[in-house]
Design a protein around this motif. Structure first.
Motif, PDB file in Angstrom:
ATOM      1  N   MET A 134       0.822  -1.201   0.000  1.00 23.44           N
ATOM      2  CA  MET A 134       0.000   0.000   0.000  1.00 23.44           C
ATOM      3  C   MET A 134       0.861   1.257   0.000  1.00 23.44           C
ATOM      4  O   MET A 134       1.850   1.345   0.736  1.00 23.44           O
ATOM      5  CB  MET A 134      -0.917   0.014   1.228  1.00 23.44           C
ATOM      6  CG  MET A 134      -1.919  -1.131   1.286  1.00 23.44           C
ATOM      7  SD  MET A 134      -2.970  -1.289  -0.183  1.00 23.44           S
ATOM      8  CE  MET A 134      -3.881   0.245  -0.105  1.00 23.44           C
ATOM      9  N   ILE A 135       0.454   2.194  -0.835  1.00 22.51           N
ATOM     10  CA  ILE A 135       1.024   3.540  -0.804  1.00 22.51           C
ATOM     11  C   ILE A 135      -0.062   4.424  -0.207  1.00 22.51           C
ATOM     12  O   ILE A 135      -1.188   4.459  -0.700  1.00 22.51           O
ATOM     13  CB  ILE A 135       1.413   4.027  -2.211  1.00 22.51           C
ATOM     14  CG1 ILE A 135       2.525   3.141  -2.774  1.00 22.51           C
ATOM     15  CG2 ILE A 135       1.853   5.496  -2.163  1.00 22.51           C
ATOM     16  CD1 ILE A 135       2.919   3.466  -4.203  1.00 22.51           C
ATOM     17  N   VAL A 136       0.267   5.102   0.877  1.00 23.92           N
ATOM     18  CA  VAL A 136      -0.690   5.974   1.559  1.00 23.92           C
ATOM     19  C   VAL A 136      -0.091   7.371   1.612  1.00 23.92           C
ATOM     20  O   VAL A 136       1.012   7.563   2.131  1.00 23.92           O
ATOM     21  CB  VAL A 136      -1.002   5.471   2.985  1.00 23.92           C
ATOM     22  CG1 VAL A 136      -1.949   6.423   3.700  1.00 23.92           C
ATOM     23  CG2 VAL A 136      -1.588   4.066   2.950  1.00 23.92           C
ATOM     24  N   ALA A 137      -0.803   8.327   1.035  1.00 23.45           N
ATOM     25  CA  ALA A 137      -0.380   9.730   1.013  1.00 23.45           C
ATOM     26  C   ALA A 137       1.025   9.879   0.424  1.00 23.45           C
ATOM     27  O   ALA A 137       1.826  10.690   0.880  1.00 23.45           O
ATOM     28  CB  ALA A 137      -0.450  10.325   2.419  1.00 23.45           C
ATOM     29  N   GLY A 138       1.344   9.059  -0.581  1.00 27.69           N
ATOM     30  CA  GLY A 138       2.637   9.158  -1.244  1.00 27.69           C
ATOM     31  C   GLY A 138       3.767   8.408  -0.564  1.00 27.69           C
ATOM     32  O   GLY A 138       4.917   8.518  -0.973  1.00 27.69           O
TER      33      GLY A 138
END
Length: 197
Positions: free
Chosen positions: A78-82
């Motif tokens: 997962m990528i979260v907020a970059g």
């Protein structure tokens, strides 16, 4: 969680709460798998934990705002907020995260940390050789924007004791070295009941 709050803002608390729960669920699945196989070695546990950590983090984080799944080496992360959230089981006992190191100084994980981790504290000595070190970039890393930063989810876990420590932070990995140099690391609290809700 000063460092985490600077990068995740309002997502800090939901992430800090859910990440340890995901890792605990991954441990529980791996332990059940080991018990089901009934082998004398811990292969089933180790392989199960490796696979389950990605699956549980994806399931636990995919509905957060700014969460985007990406496939790397056959696993969804997962990528979260970059920020790419990458799990790293660094020990089987409760030791400080500053003792964390990779098994090898090369390979996908090492390339990921070097490419998306923080800028080195001390620049490497430039001998005037053109980037011979920057050989081929692993093709899966080309799926990630160069601007994406890496957050390591470092945890200590064993089949007997479960997850005993979780920290998140960013670390650099120098060329030909397998020891992580942490720029930031902050503990994530484990659920009081010892397991996910």
């Amino acid at each position: 969680m000063t460092w985490a709050r600077k990068i995740f803002n309002d997502l800090t608390e939901p992430l800090a709460s859910e990440i340890p729960r995901c890792l605990i669920r991954a441990h529980q699945r791996a332990k059940h798998g080991h018990q089901g196989v009934g082998t004398q070695t811990l292969e089933a546990y180790g392989h199960g934990l490796y696979a389950a950590q990605y699956e549980e983090l994806t399931a636990g984080l995919e509905n957060l705002p700014e969460a985007v799944p990406v496939r790397l080496q056959g696993r969804t992360v997962m990528i979260v907020a970059g920020y790419l959230l990458y799990p790293l089981r660094y020990a089987k006992k409760d030791v400080p995260v500053t003792e964390a190191h990779l098994r090898r100084a090369t390979g996908f994980r090492a390339d990921l940390i070097r490419r998306h981790g923080p800028e080195p504290v001390q620049a490497e000595l430039d001998l005037g050789l053109e980037e011979l070190q920057e050989a081929e970039v692993h093709r899966d890393l080309l799926r990630i924007s160069p601007d994406t930063r890496l957050v390591l989810l470092a945890y200590a876990c064993s089949i007997e004791r479960g997850v005993v420590r979780v920290e998140w932070g960013d670390a650099e990995l120098r060329h030909d070295d397998k020891h992580l140099l942490w720029h930031h690391h902050e503990p994530l609290g484990l659920p009081a009941d010892g397991g996910p809700n």
